[in-house]
Design a protein around this motif. Sequence first.
Motif, PDB file in Angstrom:
ATOM      1  N   LEU A   1      10.077  -5.629   2.695  1.00  0.00           N
ATOM      2  CA  LEU A   1       9.906  -4.350   2.783  1.00  0.00           C
ATOM      3  C   LEU A   1       8.673  -3.813   2.099  1.00  0.00           C
ATOM      4  N   SER A   2       8.487  -4.184   0.909  1.00  0.00           N
ATOM      5  CA  SER A   2       7.220  -3.566   0.280  1.00  0.00           C
ATOM      6  C   SER A   2       5.854  -4.085   0.953  1.00  0.00           C
ATOM      7  N   ASP A   3       5.925  -5.549   1.263  1.00  0.00           N
ATOM      8  CA  ASP A   3       4.683  -5.826   1.949  1.00  0.00           C
ATOM      9  C   ASP A   3       4.446  -5.362   3.257  1.00  0.00           C
ATOM     10  N   THR A   4       5.406  -5.075   4.051  1.00  0.00           N
ATOM     11  CA  THR A   4       5.064  -4.806   5.468  1.00  0.00           C
ATOM     12  C   THR A   4       5.114  -3.261   5.634  1.00  0.00           C
ATOM     13  N   ALA A   5       5.515  -2.522   4.764  1.00  0.00           N
ATOM     14  CA  ALA A   5       5.813  -0.824   5.025  1.00  0.00           C
ATOM     15  C   ALA A   5       5.328   0.045   3.754  1.00  0.00           C
ATOM     16  N   LEU A   6       5.819  -0.632   2.735  1.00  0.00           N
ATOM     17  CA  LEU A   6       5.699   0.604   1.541  1.00  0.00           C
ATOM     18  C   LEU A   6       4.310   0.797   1.141  1.00  0.00           C
ATOM     19  N   GLY A   7       3.354   0.041   1.426  1.00  0.00           N
ATOM     20  CA  GLY A   7       2.178   0.126   0.781  1.00  0.00           C
ATOM     21  C   GLY A   7       1.447   1.650   1.775  1.00  0.00           C
ATOM     22  N   ARG A   8       1.732   1.706   3.076  1.00  0.00           N
ATOM     23  CA  ARG A   8       1.290   3.015   3.704  1.00  0.00           C
ATOM     24  C   ARG A   8       2.114   4.089   3.462  1.00  0.00           C
ATOM     25  N   ILE A   9       3.586   3.941   3.256  1.00  0.00           N
ATOM     26  CA  ILE A   9       4.300   5.025   2.766  1.00  0.00           C
ATOM     27  C   ILE A   9       3.885   5.539   1.591  1.00  0.00           C
ATOM     28  N   ALA A  10       3.686   4.813   0.607  1.00  0.00           N
ATOM     29  CA  ALA A  10       3.400   5.252  -0.703  1.00  0.00           C
ATOM     30  C   ALA A  10       2.032   5.849  -0.604  1.00  0.00           C
ATOM     31  N   ALA A  11       1.071   5.396   0.092  1.00  0.00           N
ATOM     32  CA  ALA A  11      -0.487   6.118   0.085  1.00  0.00           C
ATOM     33  C   ALA A  11       0.026   7.540   0.670  1.00  0.00           C
ATOM     34  N   ARG A  12       0.664   7.561   1.687  1.00  0.00           N
ATOM     35  CA  ARG A  12       0.756   8.860   2.357  1.00  0.00           C
ATOM     36  C   ARG A  12       1.599   9.894   1.185  1.00  0.00           C
ATOM     37  N   PHE A  13       2.473   9.420   0.495  1.00  0.00           N
ATOM     38  CA  PHE A  13       3.446   9.843  -0.682  1.00  0.00           C
ATOM     39  C   PHE A  13       2.391  10.565  -1.743  1.00  0.00           C
ATOM     40  N   VAL A  14       1.557   9.783  -2.203  1.00  0.00           N
ATOM     41  CA  VAL A  14       0.754  10.113  -3.422  1.00  0.00           C
ATOM     42  C   VAL A  14      -0.301  11.271  -2.710  1.00  0.00           C
ATOM     43  N   ARG A  15      -0.921  10.932  -1.391  1.00  0.00           N
ATOM     44  CA  ARG A  15      -1.581  11.923  -0.987  1.00  0.00           C
ATOM     45  C   ARG A  15      -0.849  13.393  -1.152  1.00  0.00           C
ATOM     46  N   ALA A  16       0.198  13.384  -0.428  1.00  0.00           N
ATOM     47  CA  ALA A  16       0.905  14.510  -0.149  1.00  0.00           C
ATOM     48  C   ALA A  16       1.303  15.266  -1.750  1.00  0.00           C
ATOM     49  N   TYR A  17       1.949  14.415  -2.806  1.00  0.00           N
ATOM     50  CA  TYR A  17       2.113  14.891  -3.727  1.00  0.00           C
ATOM     51  C   TYR A  17       1.487  14.304  -5.029  1.00  0.00           C
ATOM     52  N   PRO A  18       0.192  14.838  -5.261  1.00  0.00           N
ATOM     53  CA  PRO A  18      -0.663  13.982  -6.314  1.00  0.00           C
ATOM     54  C   PRO A  18      -0.195  14.121  -7.737  1.00  0.00           C
ATOM     55  N   GLU A  19       0.657  15.022  -7.971  1.00  0.00           N
ATOM     56  CA  GLU A  19       1.144  15.239  -9.327  1.00  0.00           C
ATOM     57  C   GLU A  19       2.127  14.425  -9.770  1.00  0.00           C
ATOM     58  N   VAL A  20       2.632  13.509  -8.726  1.00  0.00           N
ATOM     59  CA  VAL A  20       3.669  12.483  -8.978  1.00  0.00           C
ATOM     60  C   VAL A  20       2.915  11.180  -9.579  1.00  0.00           C
ATOM     61  N   ASP A  21       3.589  10.722 -10.500  1.00  0.00           N
ATOM     62  CA  ASP A  21       3.091   9.188 -10.897  1.00  0.00           C
ATOM     63  C   ASP A  21       3.996   8.114 -10.397  1.00  0.00           C
ATOM     64  N   LEU A  22       3.417   7.480  -9.296  1.00  0.00           N
ATOM     65  CA  LEU A  22       4.317   6.511  -8.462  1.00  0.00           C
ATOM     66  C   LEU A  22       4.126   5.151  -8.972  1.00  0.00           C
ATOM     67  N   THR A  23       5.204   4.372  -9.119  1.00  0.00           N
ATOM     68  CA  THR A  23       5.320   3.044  -9.247  1.00  0.00           C
ATOM     69  C   THR A  23       6.249   2.350  -8.598  1.00  0.00           C
ATOM     70  N   ILE A  24       5.740   1.461  -7.679  1.00  0.00           N
ATOM     71  CA  ILE A  24       6.725   0.534  -6.944  1.00  0.00           C
ATOM     72  C   ILE A  24       6.826  -0.930  -7.702  1.00  0.00           C
ATOM     73  N   ARG A  25       7.781  -1.150  -7.872  1.00  0.00           N
ATOM     74  CA  ARG A  25       8.207  -2.523  -8.451  1.00  0.00           C
ATOM     75  C   ARG A  25       8.458  -3.474  -7.174  1.00  0.00           C
ATOM     76  N   SER A  26       7.897  -4.445  -6.732  1.00  0.00           N
ATOM     77  CA  SER A  26       8.717  -5.542  -5.758  1.00  0.00           C
ATOM     78  C   SER A  26       9.045  -6.613  -6.363  1.00  0.00           C
ATOM     79  N   GLU A  27      10.257  -6.718  -6.074  1.00  0.00           N
ATOM     80  CA  GLU A  27      11.037  -8.159  -6.463  1.00  0.00           C
ATOM     81  C   GLU A  27      12.332  -8.098  -5.437  1.00  0.00           C
ATOM     82  N   ASP A  28      13.005  -9.224  -5.300  1.00  0.00           N
ATOM     83  CA  ASP A  28      14.112  -9.332  -4.356  1.00  0.00           C
ATOM     84  C   ASP A  28      15.396  -9.414  -5.397  1.00  0.00           C
TER      85      ASP A  28
END
Length: 222
Positions: free
Chosen positions: A101-128
Amino acid sequence: MDLSALSDFLLVASHGGFGRAARASGRPKATLSRRVAELEASLGARLIERGERSLRLTEAGTLLHARTGPLLGEIAEAGAAVRGGMDRPRGRLRVSAPLLLSDTALGRIAARFVRAYPEVDLTIRSEDRLVDPVEEDFDVVIRVNPRPDARLVGRCVLRDAPWLVAAGDAVRPDPRADGGPPPLSCVVRAEPRPGEVWTVRDGSSRTAYAPVPVLRLSSLPM
């Protein structure tokens, strides 16, 4: 002391009457009168002397109003400040998500999220692996086919249909002697639960199998 009843008493005392307090708050006059009476009963003291056209605070009522009015005012202001601070998300957000899910979708979602909410410090840790959100300090975990966990609150964000892929004769194993679902050799990512049964639909027919892992892979793409 019932803080809700105390709030109603302060409302009546501040407006100088049940009718005025009812008009100002939009609450029924009878409800305010009942709540104040309940507060008086719980305290064992008369707080208001009720007249035909006006009311007067007793000595106990005057003391209660003076001591608690500013406190409830500060509580209301604190609540308003908290609500105001939540109007715009800010702070740290740690997310655990599966690799696929991270490799196929979350990159784009995370980019839109931090653009919309720049005051949030977002970290996504990818592992199964199934992380422990409490012990490992994650705010959000994304899981595929999660097992029930009383410590967590979940919400379904995506549904997908699982497919059984195999050679034709592989899904026609011999039935078990005890009449239970026949064993099915399979490749799995998560270990099946004890007694777990897979139900396969083929058109209008349904067949149950007991999964028997022969190969375990931790990564969905693998």
